[in-house]
Enzyme design. Sequence first.
Site, mmCIF file in Angstrom:
data_model
loop_
_atom_site.group_PDB
_atom_site.id
_atom_site.type_symbol
_atom_site.label_atom_id
_atom_site.label_comp_id
_atom_site.label_asym_id
_atom_site.label_seq_id
_atom_site.Cartn_x
_atom_site.Cartn_y
_atom_site.Cartn_z
ATOM 1 N N ASP A 1 -4.061 5.559 6.553
ATOM 2 C CA ASP A 1 -4.556 6.835 7.080
ATOM 3 C C ASP A 1 -5.395 6.520 8.322
ATOM 4 O OD1 ASP A 1 -5.762 9.379 7.364
ATOM 5 O OD2 ASP A 1 -5.586 9.764 5.241
ATOM 6 N N LYS B 1 -0.057 7.425 8.859
ATOM 7 C CA LYS B 1 -0.355 8.608 9.685
ATOM 8 C C LYS B 1 -0.838 8.136 11.050
ATOM 9 C CE LYS B 1 -1.977 11.671 5.948
ATOM 10 N NZ LYS B 1 -3.193 12.279 5.360
ATOM 11 N N ARG C 1 0.023 12.031 -8.602
ATOM 12 C CA ARG C 1 0.461 10.667 -8.277
ATOM 13 C C ARG C 1 1.879 10.399 -8.769
ATOM 14 N NH1 ARG C 1 -3.932 7.373 -6.648
ATOM 15 N NH2 ARG C 1 -5.906 7.831 -7.651
ATOM 16 N N PHE D 1 -2.378 16.750 4.439
ATOM 17 C CA PHE D 1 -2.761 16.264 3.124
ATOM 18 C C PHE D 1 -1.504 16.071 2.293
ATOM 19 C CE2 PHE D 1 -4.928 15.355 -0.581
ATOM 20 C CZ PHE D 1 -6.230 15.085 -0.238
ATOM 21 N N VAL D 2 -1.225 14.816 1.924
ATOM 22 C CA VAL D 2 0.014 14.522 1.197
ATOM 23 C C VAL D 2 -0.278 13.989 -0.205
ATOM 24 C CG1 VAL D 2 1.507 14.148 3.185
ATOM 25 C CG2 VAL D 2 0.119 12.262 2.348
ATOM 26 N N GLU E 1 0.828 -1.216 0.000
ATOM 27 C CA GLU E 1 0.000 0.000 0.000
ATOM 28 C C GLU E 1 0.860 1.262 0.000
ATOM 29 O OE1 GLU E 1 -2.558 1.433 -0.537
ATOM 30 O OE2 GLU E 1 -4.365 0.509 0.239
HETATM 31 C C1 PRP Z 1 -5.936 5.269 -0.099
HETATM 32 C C2 PRP Z 1 -4.863 4.233 0.184
HETATM 33 C C3 PRP Z 1 -5.568 3.220 1.017
HETATM 34 C C4 PRP Z 1 -6.591 4.030 1.765
HETATM 35 C C5 PRP Z 1 -6.076 4.281 3.146
HETATM 36 O O1 PRP Z 1 -6.659 4.868 -1.212
HETATM 37 O O2 PRP Z 1 -4.320 3.698 -0.984
HETATM 38 O O3 PRP Z 1 -6.185 2.222 0.235
HETATM 39 O O4 PRP Z 1 -6.742 5.276 1.072
HETATM 40 O O5 PRP Z 1 -7.003 5.047 3.874
HETATM 41 P P1 PRP Z 1 -7.592 4.565 5.273
HETATM 42 O O6 PRP Z 1 -6.444 4.094 6.105
HETATM 43 O O7 PRP Z 1 -8.219 5.822 5.837
HETATM 44 O O8 PRP Z 1 -8.597 3.507 5.031
HETATM 45 P P2 PRP Z 1 -7.706 5.831 -1.937
HETATM 46 O O9 PRP Z 1 -9.080 5.525 -1.423
HETATM 47 O O10 PRP Z 1 -7.262 7.255 -1.840
HETATM 48 O O11 PRP Z 1 -7.660 5.314 -3.442
HETATM 49 P P3 PRP Z 1 -6.461 5.369 -4.507
HETATM 50 O O12 PRP Z 1 -5.394 4.409 -4.033
HETATM 51 O O13 PRP Z 1 -7.083 4.909 -5.781
HETATM 52 O O14 PRP Z 1 -5.954 6.791 -4.574
#
Ligand code: PRP
Length: 186
Positions: A107, A135, A169, A156-157, A103
């Site tokens: 967050d 985080k 990205r 916000f990163v 991953e």
């Molecule tokens: C991001 C990241 C994780 C998730 C983490 O994906 O890749 O899958 O958020 O967040 P959390 O810990 O609060 O659950 P995102 O939904 O932004 O999709 P992306 O990878 O397509 O940008």
Amino acid sequence: MDSSDMGNDLKSILVTEEQIQERLTEMAAQIDADYAGREILLVGVLRGAIMVMADLSRKLHTPVQMDWMAVSSYGSGTKSSGVVRILKDLDSDITGKHVLIVEDIIDSGLTLSWLQANLRTRGAATVEIATMVRKPEAAKVEVDAKYVGFDIPTEFVVGYGLDYAEKYRTLPFIGTLAPHVYGAEG
Ligand code: PRP
């Protein structure tokens, strides 16, 4: 893409390209040691994980297979509801396999907590997590992530797979955005 393509949208660089690559080399060495004599199924979570997957997988000496999932959080209109929907499932059977989820970010922890539990129910031998950043102060649930690149503040990163409205990205570093980009004051 680099910082010169961002105008005044970049606030600061939190983790440099060199720091990312050095840390990934260390993580790969640790993973190689931990999985000696075994084969790993790397499971990338689309879309943010593609950069980590590309770089981490190429630093590993352990034989790997790759598979991908796409998930989406929904409910209450926010991604932090803890309810996760599978948009694209694995193509392979993971029974008896050593799964390493790859991953970009943990967050709230809700996505990975759900995903790790889900994959464990499918009969994998082991299910561990490698993430580029985490985080800690944003955690709503504890996630047992075995390999963590960097702990970062709750800001916000963007970059290295992380987007804002699908932008940024492809930056080679991880940076914070100026507040005007996402409509905040300042
Ligand atoms: C991001 C990241 C994780 C998730 C983490 O994906 O890749 O899958 O958020 O967040 P959390 O810990 O609060 O659950 P995102 O939904 O932004 O999709 P992306 O990878 O397509 O940008």
